[in-house]
Design an enzyme around this catalytic site. Structure first.
Site, short mmCIF file in Angstrom:
data_model
loop_
_atom_site.label_atom_id
_atom_site.label_comp_id
_atom_site.label_asym_id
_atom_site.label_seq_id
_atom_site.Cartn_x
_atom_site.Cartn_y
_atom_site.Cartn_z
N THR A 14 0.84 -1.22 0.00
CA THR A 14 0.00 0.00 0.00
C THR A 14 0.87 1.26 0.00
O THR A 14 0.49 2.26 -0.59
CB THR A 14 -0.97 0.05 1.20
OG1 THR A 14 -0.23 -0.04 2.41
CG2 THR A 14 -1.99 -1.08 1.14
N ILE B 20 0.57 -10.16 -6.05
CA ILE B 20 0.67 -10.52 -7.47
C ILE B 20 1.36 -9.40 -8.25
O ILE B 20 1.33 -9.36 -9.46
CB ILE B 20 -0.75 -10.75 -8.05
CG1 ILE B 20 -1.65 -9.54 -7.78
CG2 ILE B 20 -1.37 -12.00 -7.43
CD1 ILE B 20 -3.03 -9.63 -8.41
N CYS C 114 -1.38 -19.30 -20.80
CA CYS C 114 -2.48 -20.04 -21.42
C CYS C 114 -2.86 -21.17 -20.47
O CYS C 114 -2.00 -21.93 -20.03
CB CYS C 114 -2.02 -20.62 -22.76
SG CYS C 114 -3.17 -21.83 -23.44
N HIS D 227 -0.35 -16.73 -4.98
CA HIS D 227 -1.51 -16.34 -5.81
C HIS D 227 -1.09 -15.88 -7.20
O HIS D 227 -1.84 -15.19 -7.87
CB HIS D 227 -2.33 -15.27 -5.09
CG HIS D 227 -2.92 -15.76 -3.80
ND1 HIS D 227 -3.35 -14.92 -2.79
CD2 HIS D 227 -3.15 -17.02 -3.35
CE1 HIS D 227 -3.81 -15.66 -1.78
NE2 HIS D 227 -3.69 -16.92 -2.09
P1 NAD Z 1 -5.92 -7.75 2.92
O1 NAD Z 1 -6.38 -6.57 2.13
O2 NAD Z 1 -6.93 -8.72 3.38
O3 NAD Z 1 -5.13 -7.27 4.21
C1 NAD Z 1 -4.17 -6.27 4.16
C2 NAD Z 1 -3.84 -5.89 5.60
O4 NAD Z 1 -2.74 -4.99 5.58
C3 NAD Z 1 -4.99 -5.18 6.31
O5 NAD Z 1 -5.25 -5.84 7.53
C4 NAD Z 1 -4.47 -3.75 6.54
O6 NAD Z 1 -4.85 -3.22 7.77
C5 NAD Z 1 -2.97 -3.94 6.50
N1 NAD Z 1 -2.22 -2.80 5.97
C6 NAD Z 1 -2.43 -2.12 4.82
N2 NAD Z 1 -1.48 -1.18 4.63
C7 NAD Z 1 -0.65 -1.25 5.72
C8 NAD Z 1 0.52 -0.54 6.11
N3 NAD Z 1 1.04 0.42 5.34
N4 NAD Z 1 1.10 -0.87 7.29
C9 NAD Z 1 0.57 -1.84 8.08
N5 NAD Z 1 -0.52 -2.56 7.75
C10 NAD Z 1 -1.12 -2.28 6.57
O7 NAD Z 1 -4.78 -8.45 2.07
P2 NAD Z 1 -4.24 -9.96 2.06
O8 NAD Z 1 -4.25 -10.52 3.42
O9 NAD Z 1 -3.03 -9.94 1.25
O10 NAD Z 1 -5.36 -10.79 1.26
C11 NAD Z 1 -5.95 -10.29 0.11
C12 NAD Z 1 -5.65 -10.97 -1.23
O11 NAD Z 1 -5.53 -9.89 -2.14
C13 NAD Z 1 -4.34 -11.68 -1.38
O12 NAD Z 1 -4.67 -12.96 -1.71
C14 NAD Z 1 -3.61 -11.03 -2.58
O13 NAD Z 1 -3.47 -12.01 -3.59
C15 NAD Z 1 -4.55 -10.04 -3.14
N6 NAD Z 1 -4.07 -8.64 -3.39
C16 NAD Z 1 -2.80 -8.38 -3.81
C17 NAD Z 1 -2.36 -7.06 -4.01
C18 NAD Z 1 -0.96 -6.82 -4.48
O14 NAD Z 1 -0.40 -7.66 -5.18
N7 NAD Z 1 -0.34 -5.70 -4.10
C19 NAD Z 1 -3.22 -6.00 -3.75
C20 NAD Z 1 -4.54 -6.29 -3.32
C21 NAD Z 1 -4.93 -7.63 -3.14
ZN ZN Z 2 -1.96 -22.37 -25.31
#
Ligand code: NAD
Ligand code: ZN
Length: 249
Positions: free
Chosen positions: A27, A102, A128, A120
């Protein structure tokens, strides 16, 4: 002693750290997570794998969303959190990064490919689903942008071309699951970072480590489902906390 001091101590006593990351580690690079306010789930309902396979309209909607999310992913750069993690790997302190992300930012921050375990998948290229060949994202998005032409595999002609990510309802990648289990069972310290720890089977790894005798640390802005099992919980921002604990400040 502060919690950051305690984390520094745990890191210094450990030799086979496993880092486990979720959307929260990215983030600070400008990529929204899923479950925070303003996160992806506030805007979109997930498209399940079966719908992607059975409906051309679901596939079109998937590519429309991909064009939207790419606006942030393609310009994102690794942040202090990614860099602190990369330094634990390069110093030989940490053996691997298991990630739910991802976005490919761990690799860009300098963690070698073979030390990043992507549970993931990866959204920066396509594959493909029939023959497994790899297809550049740009070769799919260009025609889609023009007139919403759905991609076909250049090798086998299949219409099932998808970003190399694991959707809800799609089987987990076997090799990555196996490697994640192997490093988790060898870990002496397991640090879960920026994950709400509600998505399974990924969220099973922190508990597996703990039950196998590793110390468990959770670093996340808000409480997680597994806090009760952790030896140390830091409810804090990832970038500043991790760079202080690793000594990058
Ligand atoms: P989630 O959104 O469920 O949880 C993220 C957690 O991080 C939250 O609890 C939030 O409070 C915390 N958070 C966010 N920014 C923060 C910071 N700067 N400092 C401290 N804490 C912070 O995400 P998840 O558990 O990864 O599960 C969601 C699914 O989403 C995963 O399977 C993933 O594949 C996918 N996803 C990936 C991306 C990416 O690749 N960047 C982005 C969004 C979702
Ligand atoms: Zn193919």
């Amino acid at each position: 002693m502060t919690k950051v001091d305690r984390l520094r101590e745990l890191i210094s006593a450990a030799n086979r750290i496993v880092i486990f990351t979720g959307a929260g580690v990215s983030t600070e690079s400008g990529i929204p997570d899923f479950r925070s306010p303003g996160g992806v789930w506030d805007r979109y309902k997930p498209i399940y794998f079966d719908d992607f396979m059975s409906s051309r309209e679901s596939r079109r909607e998937t590519w429309r969303r991909k064009i939207e999310t790419d606006k942030t992913i393609t310009v994102a750069k690794p942040n202090r959190g990614h860099k602190a993690i990369a330094s634990l790997i390069s110093r030989g302190k940490a053996s691997a990064v298991i990630t739910q992300n991802i976005d490919g930012l761990h690799q860009i921050s300098g963690v070698p490919d073979e030390k990043v375990i992507e549970l993931h998948g990866n959204s920066t290229y396509c594959s493909c689903l029939d023959c497994g060949c790899r297809i550049a994202l740009q070769n799919v998005l260009e025609p889609f942008r023009r007139d919403e032409t759905l991609p076909e595999c250049p090798a086998c002609g299949s219409e099932y071309v998808k970003t190399a990510t694991i959707s809800f309802g799609q089987p987990m990648p076997e090799e990555q699951m196996r490697r994640a289990q192997e490093v988790t069972l060898a870990a002496d310290l397991f640090i879960a970072i920026g994950s709400s720890l509600v998505v399974y089977p990924a969220a099973g790894f922190p508990l597996m480590a703990k039950q196998n005798g590793a110390k468990l640390t959770i670093l996340n802005r808000e409480a997680t489902e597994l806090d009760q099992y952790a030896d140390l919980v830091l409810n804090a921002e990832i970038g500043p906390t991790l760079s202080a604990a690793v000594g990058l400040n």
